[in-house]
Design an enzyme around this catalytic site. Structure first.
Site, PDB file in Angstrom:
ATOM      1  N   ASP A  73       0.823  -1.203   0.000  1.00  0.00           N
ATOM      2  CA  ASP A  73       0.000   0.000   0.000  1.00  0.00           C
ATOM      3  C   ASP A  73       0.860   1.258   0.000  1.00  0.00           C
ATOM      4  O   ASP A  73       1.704   1.457   0.878  1.00  0.00           O
ATOM      5  CB  ASP A  73      -0.926  -0.008   1.220  1.00  0.00           C
ATOM      6  CG  ASP A  73      -1.888   1.147   1.205  1.00  0.00           C
ATOM      7  OD1 ASP A  73      -1.560   2.202   1.772  1.00  0.00           O
ATOM      8  OD2 ASP A  73      -2.976   1.005   0.605  1.00  0.00           O
ATOM      9  N   ARG A  74       0.651   2.106  -0.984  1.00  0.00           N
ATOM     10  CA  ARG A  74       1.469   3.297  -1.142  1.00  0.00           C
ATOM     11  C   ARG A  74       1.181   4.349  -0.075  1.00  0.00           C
ATOM     12  O   ARG A  74       2.096   4.995   0.432  1.00  0.00           O
ATOM     13  CB  ARG A  74       1.258   3.925  -2.530  1.00  0.00           C
ATOM     14  CG  ARG A  74       1.939   3.206  -3.681  1.00  0.00           C
ATOM     15  CD  ARG A  74       1.368   1.828  -3.974  1.00  0.00           C
ATOM     16  NE  ARG A  74      -0.054   1.899  -4.284  1.00  0.00           N
ATOM     17  CZ  ARG A  74      -0.883   0.843  -4.206  1.00  0.00           C
ATOM     18  NH1 ARG A  74      -0.447  -0.350  -3.814  1.00  0.00           N
ATOM     19  NH2 ARG A  74      -2.161   0.960  -4.500  1.00  0.00           N
ATOM     20  N   LYS A 134     -12.048   0.401  -4.221  1.00  0.00           N
ATOM     21  CA  LYS A 134     -11.094  -0.702  -4.141  1.00  0.00           C
ATOM     22  C   LYS A 134     -11.774  -2.008  -3.745  1.00  0.00           C
ATOM     23  O   LYS A 134     -11.290  -3.098  -4.083  1.00  0.00           O
ATOM     24  CB  LYS A 134      -9.969  -0.356  -3.165  1.00  0.00           C
ATOM     25  CG  LYS A 134      -9.000   0.692  -3.708  1.00  0.00           C
ATOM     26  CD  LYS A 134      -7.841   0.923  -2.761  1.00  0.00           C
ATOM     27  CE  LYS A 134      -6.820   1.905  -3.334  1.00  0.00           C
ATOM     28  NZ  LYS A 134      -6.087   1.365  -4.498  1.00  0.00           N
ATOM     29  N   CYS A 191      -1.719   5.192 -11.178  1.00  0.00           N
ATOM     30  CA  CYS A 191      -1.844   5.301  -9.722  1.00  0.00           C
ATOM     31  C   CYS A 191      -1.138   6.584  -9.333  1.00  0.00           C
ATOM     32  O   CYS A 191       0.063   6.736  -9.597  1.00  0.00           O
ATOM     33  CB  CYS A 191      -1.205   4.099  -9.019  1.00  0.00           C
ATOM     34  SG  CYS A 191      -1.107   4.303  -7.207  1.00  0.00           S
ATOM     35  N   ASN A 192      -1.869   7.505  -8.732  1.00  0.00           N
ATOM     36  CA  ASN A 192      -1.274   8.786  -8.379  1.00  0.00           C
ATOM     37  C   ASN A 192      -0.258   8.664  -7.252  1.00  0.00           C
ATOM     38  O   ASN A 192       0.844   9.200  -7.328  1.00  0.00           O
ATOM     39  CB  ASN A 192      -2.374   9.776  -7.988  1.00  0.00           C
ATOM     40  CG  ASN A 192      -3.094  10.350  -9.188  1.00  0.00           C
ATOM     41  OD1 ASN A 192      -2.677  11.344  -9.751  1.00  0.00           O
ATOM     42  ND2 ASN A 192      -4.199   9.719  -9.593  1.00  0.00           N
ATOM     43  N   ALA A 247       1.596   6.284  -6.291  1.00  0.00           N
ATOM     44  CA  ALA A 247       2.852   5.649  -6.697  1.00  0.00           C
ATOM     45  C   ALA A 247       3.841   6.655  -7.258  1.00  0.00           C
ATOM     46  O   ALA A 247       5.057   6.411  -7.247  1.00  0.00           O
ATOM     47  CB  ALA A 247       2.570   4.557  -7.728  1.00  0.00           C
ATOM     48  N   CYS A 259      -6.670  10.773  -7.714  1.00  0.00           N
ATOM     49  CA  CYS A 259      -6.548   9.371  -7.318  1.00  0.00           C
ATOM     50  C   CYS A 259      -7.341   8.610  -8.359  1.00  0.00           C
ATOM     51  O   CYS A 259      -8.478   8.986  -8.663  1.00  0.00           O
ATOM     52  CB  CYS A 259      -7.112   9.128  -5.921  1.00  0.00           C
ATOM     53  SG  CYS A 259      -7.336   7.369  -5.524  1.00  0.00           S
TER      54      CYS A 259
END
Length: 232
Positions: free
Chosen positions: A49-50, A168, A84-85, A87, A198
């Protein structure tokens, strides 16, 4: 000559990556299969999880991100898009680890603001807590003259973070109400447009009635950037 095969580093989350592939296809002007952009999706939901990592409570995702980049390199890709923002908080070390250009999602969002005719000034910005804390958007868009208004801590806890979690969990329809409420609140505070920073947020927003002000879907923005790269 650069091979115009797009690598997509995805799985963060899986639905956002799949939607990116859909939008990449639908936004490409094409009359037949052969007119579309060759693309390889590396969808690895095992990436740690970022947000948790950036906020100091989770495992570093960089090794998994670099594993995906190496896989896309080996597959013969000529550039990489990451739908994915959060990331992009590791953009620097990812770009340093590859000879391939990585298309930056914030630069794509800025191009989308210009395409939509949103002049510099106050705009809204929604994203994960980590994306907002890292100022991925605020600093880059600020340099272009856009002043980013972000949700309050209360709105993040009550609306934005739960809305992202619903997407998600594949409960996309339920995500619309909280995410749309957060976007409308930014508009009431003077935002002339809202950047959905996001890649889960556009999916929730699209699950209900359209909002009455411009929104920047960062999935679409990144897809347009990829099409632009492919066309040279």
């Amino acid at each position: 000559m650069v091979e115009r095969v797009l690598g997509v580093l995805g799985g963060m989350g899986p639905l956002a990556s799949a939607q990116f592939m859909v939008r990449l296809t639908l936004l490409t002007p094409a009359g037949r299969d052969q007119d579309h952009l060759p693309a390889i999706l590396w969808s690895d939901p095992r990436v740690p999880d970022r947000t948790a990592a950036r906020l100091g409570s989770g495992e570093d995702p960089l090794p998994a991100l670099l594993r995906g980049i190496r896989g896309l390199e080996a597959a013969g890709c000529g550039a990489i898009a990451i739908p994915c923002n959060t990331a992009h908080g590791w953009f620097g070390p990812m770009q340093a680890a590859t000879r391939l250009p990585i298309l930056h999602i914030v630069e794509a969002a800025a191009a989308e603001l210009r395409r939509l005719g949103v002049a510099p000034g106050r705009i809204g910005l929604m994203g994960t807590a980590a994306t907002l804390a890292m100022r991925l958007y605020q600093d880059r868009l600020g340099a272009g003259g856009w002043d980013c208004l972000t949700p309050s801590a209360e709105a993040m806890q009550r609306l934005v973070t739960p809305g992202i979690a619903l997407v998600k969990a594949n409960r996309v329809a339920e995500a619309h109400a909280p995410l749309a409420e957060a976007a409308r609140d930014l508009a009431r505070q003077g935002a002339r447009a809202v950047v959905l920073g996001c890649t889960e947020i556009p999916l929730g927003i699209a699950a209900g009635p359209a909002l009455p002000f411009p929104v920047v879907d960062t999935i679409d923005a990144l897809a347009r950037a990829a099409i632009g790269w492919a066309r040279g």
